[in-house]
Motif scaffolding. Structure first.
Motif, PDB file in Angstrom:
ATOM      1  N   ILE A 104       0.842  -1.206   0.000  1.00 35.72           N
ATOM      2  CA  ILE A 104       0.000   0.000   0.000  1.00 35.72           C
ATOM      3  C   ILE A 104       0.877   1.255   0.000  1.00 35.72           C
ATOM      4  N   ARG A 105       1.985   1.185   0.758  1.00 35.21           N
ATOM      5  CA  ARG A 105       2.897   2.339   0.778  1.00 35.21           C
ATOM      6  C   ARG A 105       3.467   2.632  -0.612  1.00 35.21           C
ATOM      7  N   VAL A 106       3.843   1.582  -1.328  1.00 36.33           N
ATOM      8  CA  VAL A 106       4.425   1.805  -2.659  1.00 36.33           C
ATOM      9  C   VAL A 106       3.358   2.317  -3.624  1.00 36.33           C
ATOM     10  N   THR A 152      -7.734   7.558   1.971  1.00 33.78           N
ATOM     11  CA  THR A 152      -7.301   8.152   3.239  1.00 33.78           C
ATOM     12  C   THR A 152      -8.268   9.188   3.777  1.00 33.78           C
ATOM     13  N   GLY A 153      -9.161   9.688   2.946  1.00 32.42           N
ATOM     14  CA  GLY A 153     -10.089  10.717   3.413  1.00 32.42           C
ATOM     15  C   GLY A 153      -9.586  12.120   3.170  1.00 32.42           C
ATOM     16  N   VAL A 170      -6.981  -1.041   2.209  1.00 27.54           N
ATOM     17  CA  VAL A 170      -7.578  -0.493   0.994  1.00 27.54           C
ATOM     18  C   VAL A 170      -9.072  -0.829   0.966  1.00 27.54           C
ATOM     19  N   THR A 171      -9.860   0.113   0.517  1.00 29.11           N
ATOM     20  CA  THR A 171     -11.314  -0.085   0.477  1.00 29.11           C
ATOM     21  C   THR A 171     -11.700  -0.840  -0.787  1.00 29.11           C
ATOM     22  N   GLU A 176      -9.232  -1.524  -8.537  1.00 25.53           N
ATOM     23  CA  GLU A 176      -9.778  -1.394  -9.895  1.00 25.53           C
ATOM     24  C   GLU A 176      -9.707   0.065 -10.345  1.00 25.53           C
ATOM     25  N   ARG A 177      -9.998   0.952  -9.398  1.00 22.73           N
ATOM     26  CA  ARG A 177     -10.003   2.364  -9.782  1.00 22.73           C
ATOM     27  C   ARG A 177      -8.585   2.873 -10.057  1.00 22.73           C
ATOM     28  N   VAL A 178      -7.618   2.344  -9.333  1.00 20.97           N
ATOM     29  CA  VAL A 178      -6.229   2.741  -9.638  1.00 20.97           C
ATOM     30  C   VAL A 178      -5.865   2.300 -11.055  1.00 20.97           C
ATOM     31  N   LEU A 179      -6.253   1.067 -11.394  1.00 21.67           N
ATOM     32  CA  LEU A 179      -5.946   0.576 -12.742  1.00 21.67           C
ATOM     33  C   LEU A 179      -6.648   1.419 -13.803  1.00 21.67           C
ATOM     34  N   GLU A 180      -7.898   1.769 -13.511  1.00 23.23           N
ATOM     35  CA  GLU A 180      -8.665   2.630 -14.433  1.00 23.23           C
ATOM     36  C   GLU A 180      -7.934   3.950 -14.669  1.00 23.23           C
TER      37      GLU A 180
END
Lengths: 378, 359
Positions: A104-106, A152-153, A170-171, A176-180
């Motif tokens: 998650i950090r990366v 993170t808000g 991660v929620t 998927e949204r990062v890939l999008e």
């Protein structure tokens, strides 16, 4: 001979002090220029206008609160400051970080890198007066900030990293949204290259302007994309891997002198473009196999103290090598926290590279160095 | 000097109840004021709205949408805001003098602005060259305004505007000669008569040399008047606005409107010289004339001219919004090394073409 000498028209040097606040400066700083007509003959850089006593402030807070201060080291890419402090403290206190937390950090680091490079392109576009591309780039950066908000808000000061992991898992749908977003940016970057990067006017403004030589890179300690644009292959992610970068397959692009001279403004711009591509490559590899497990080290007691000693950690931020030196006396708050910011080295290089350029190019050169005054002034 | 065919002005002012046998200078003054109030100012307002909407569409944003339906009243809101703004307290007499002098000189060119076959006040062999006077005066005024401001942006901005104007005037003048070579005269009326409604009758498409002359004329006009995208003298980020950066409120609106007027008249004369002027289809003109509807004819000519002018201006704005700014030394370099040789080639070519056609 005397006759000819009399004919020569001599002009005196003029001085112009720009700043601390001026439209052509990327951040509060003062430049004292000596000008021969419109050619810069000398330049003196004064900084410190954004000094917040950040390192000292860490000493008056608990270890946990120091992360929030490190977050403000560079407001544009907050995660790097947090990460470098967490790594130093984890090294000192020998805290294990779960694989999922590292991942998650990366992800956050690389998203920050892309977002920071997009705003770099915005600053370049603003410096050369290209209006349309600014809005396109900011529209895409918003998508990344949306991702930060989802996870993170917060959009900028995320304050998300913890010693031994991250604040939350991660929620649903985040990956998927990062890939999008990666796919969207990949497609859009092609358009932007046609519109801006290879625009004749832009290439004319940037090529052969203010190159940083390899000698200057080592003399000033320039790191990050600016050094790689000059052909110096140094990337902390490769040389001193952290958070699992050693298991990822990516390249560190180097400047090739496409603008005519190695390490000029055009090279520095292209390096960032290529780094965006590499960051998306890293994200794709990471998101294929996100390790399962805990997102934070649960064994760490809430009232655990950091043992006496000192530690130094370094990471590759979007601007270069970001280091953190932490000293502990075993008490509830840090004894000393010290950062090594990449921008400071870039500031040292300014007087060397602006000699001989026209003042119309000064905003372009300053923007091309990607100065984060917040992290230099601290 | 005066155009004999200004009967429409007389007829129009008669209907307002002016006494008969009024001296002609009053008609001329009335025509100038009417042109300014009813053509230039509304065009400025419309153009600023179109520009902002076009830019917003290009840049994936909304643009003005609050003042009036679809933001159409935004120019008025902007003007009212600028008029309300307090100016600086100290009295800079140099700034006031140069601003008013160059504004007056600029709007004096209204007299030669061709807006239709019956709306040409000064129609002589020198008419075409008079707008150059305006461009040079605008540049001189801008330079002196900048030098009088005692500020670095004003100083560099003023000098840069002067530099690019000096460079731009040469190819502009040469390419303008090309149109006169084709029409055989520099009168607005004969320039318009040598063209027609159909694009094939326009000077632009008459021969390849006129096409070169057109491109050179438009580009050198942008340089001459420091219009985006070739406005390096005014808009470079190191001087953030140059001369305009130290003007506030009313002075700024006056200055900005002067710059719009420069852009507008350059586009108008480009249309008149190359893009078929105000020429309507011959059948339409004849039927309107036979009906005696001179006012309607004048109005339709004006509208047709303005439509073409707006299209040209929007095209230039489109290019300006997308591209980056060039440095002033790059602009002057481009003018001297590229535009000037091309303008000379166009002049030689179109002269030979005209000579060959005459045989």
């Amino acid at each position: 001979m005397n006759l000819i000498k009399k004919e020569i028209l001599t002009t005196d040097l003029t001085t112009w002090t720009i700043g601390p606040y001026h439209g052509s400066l990327p951040a509060p700083m003062r430049l004292r220029l000596s000008l021969d007509g419109e050619i810069i003959t000398d330049c003196d850089v004064e900084t410190g206008f954004l000094h917040r006593g950040l390192e000292k402030a860490c000493e008056f807070q608990s270890w946990r609160a120091a992360v929030a201060y490190a977050d403000h080291l560079d407001p544009e890419c907050a995660v790097f400051g947090e990460l470098v402090l967490c790594l130093a403290v984890e090294q000192l206190a020998e805290i294990e970080v779960p694989a999922r937390a590292k991942c998650i950090r990366v992800i956050l680091s690389e998203l920050s890198r892309i977002s920071s490079h997009l705003s770099y392109m915005v600053r370049m576009a603003r410096a050369v007066g290209s209006e349309t591309i600014i809005h396109y780039l900011l529209r895409d950066r918003e998508r990344i900030l949306d991702l930060f908000e989802l996870l993170t808000g917060a959009r900028f000061s995320i304050n998300f990293l913890r010693f031994g992991g991250v604040q939350a898992d991660v929620t649903d749908g985040f990956i998927e949204r990062v890939l999008e977003v990666c796919e969207l940016i990949r497609i859009r970057m092609k358009e932007y290259n046609d519109l801006f990067t290879f625009n004749f006017g832009f290439v004319k403004r940037t090529s052969r302007v203010a190159p940083i030589s390899k000698d200057l890179v080592s003399f000033c300690g320039v790191t990050g994309p600016n050094a790689r644009a000059s052909g110096v292959s140094f990337d902390v992610r490769k040389k001193f891997p952290y958070s699992g970068y050693d298991r990822l397959d990516f390249e560190t692009p180097l400047g090739q002198g496409e603008g005519g001279v190695l390490g000029d403004v055009h090279d520095r711009f292209l390096i960032r473009l290529r780094e965006i591509t590499q960051s998306m490559e890293i994200l794709k590899q990471l998101l294929d196999v996100v390790p399962s497990g805990e997102y934070v080290n649960r064994k760490l007691a809430k009232d655990s103290v950091v043992p006496p000693g000192e530690a130094y950690s370094r990471i590759e931020s979007s601007r270069g090598l970001l280091g953190c030196h932490v000293v502990s006396d075993g008490g509830p708050s840090p004894s000393r926290v010290q950062f090594r910011s990449p921008t400071l080295a870039n500031l040292l290089a300014i007087p060397q590279i602006v000699r001989g350029i026209r003042i119309e190019d000064l905003p372009v050169v300053l923007a091309s160095l990607d100065l984060g005054i917040a992290e230099a002034d601290r | 000097m005066m155009n004999s065919d200004n009967s429409w002005i007389v007829a129009w002012s008669d209907s307002l109840g002016f006494p008969e046998a009024m001296p002609q200078w009053i008609y001329a003054a009335a025509a100038l004021i009417c042109t300014f109030c009813f053509v230039i100012v509304p065009c400025g307002a419309l153009m600023s709205y179109f520009e902002r909407k076009l830019a917003a569409d290009l840049q994936a944003r909304v643009g003005p949408n609050r003042a009036g339906p679809a933001g159409i009243l935004q120019p008025i809101a902007d003007l009212l805001k600028l008029l309300q703004k307090e100016s600086r307290t100290e009295w800079n007499w140099k700034e006031n003098i140069w601003l008013s002098v160059h504004t007056m000189a600029l709007y004096s060119t209204l007299a030669v602005l061709p807006l239709g076959s019956m709306a040409v006040l000064v129609n002589t062999e020198m008419s075409v060259f008079l707008p150059f006077w305006a461009a040079l005066v605008l540049a001189l005024g801008t330079m002196l305004l900048g030098l009088g401001q005692n500020s670095v942006p004003g100083w560099f901005g003023g000098i840069r505007v002067a530099a690019q104007t000096l460079a731009g005037s040469f190819p502009a003048l040469i390419s303008l000669l090309c149109t006169g070579v084709r029409s055989g005269s520099f009168r607005w009326s004969s320039l318009a008569e040598s063209q027609g409604f159909s694009p094939w009758d326009w000077t632009l498409l008459a021969n390849p040399f006129q096409m070169i002359a057109f491109s050179v004329f438009v580009m050198s006009g942008l340089v001459l008047l420091a219009i985006p995208p070739l406005d390096g003298g005014l808009s470079m980020s190191d001087i953030h606005g140059g001369v305009a950066s130290h003007l506030y409120g009313r002075r700024l609106s006056l200055f900005q409107f002067g710059r719009f007027y420069g852009f507008f008249f350059w586009s108008v004369i480009t249309v008149v010289l190359f893009l078929g002027a105000w020429d309507l289809p011959v059948s339409l003109v004849n039927s309107l004339k036979s009906m005696g509807a001179h006012q309607l004819l004048a109005l339709s000519e004006l509208l047709w001219l303005l439509v073409k002018t707006f299209a040209l201006m929007l095209l230039i704005i489109w290019i300006a919004k997308v591209n980056s700014r060039s440095r002033v030394d790059q602009i002057t370099d481009f003018v001297w090394r590229v535009l000037s040789p091309f303008s000379l080639a166009a002049l030689v070519g179109s002269s030979l073409w005209a000579g060959w056609r005459a045989f």
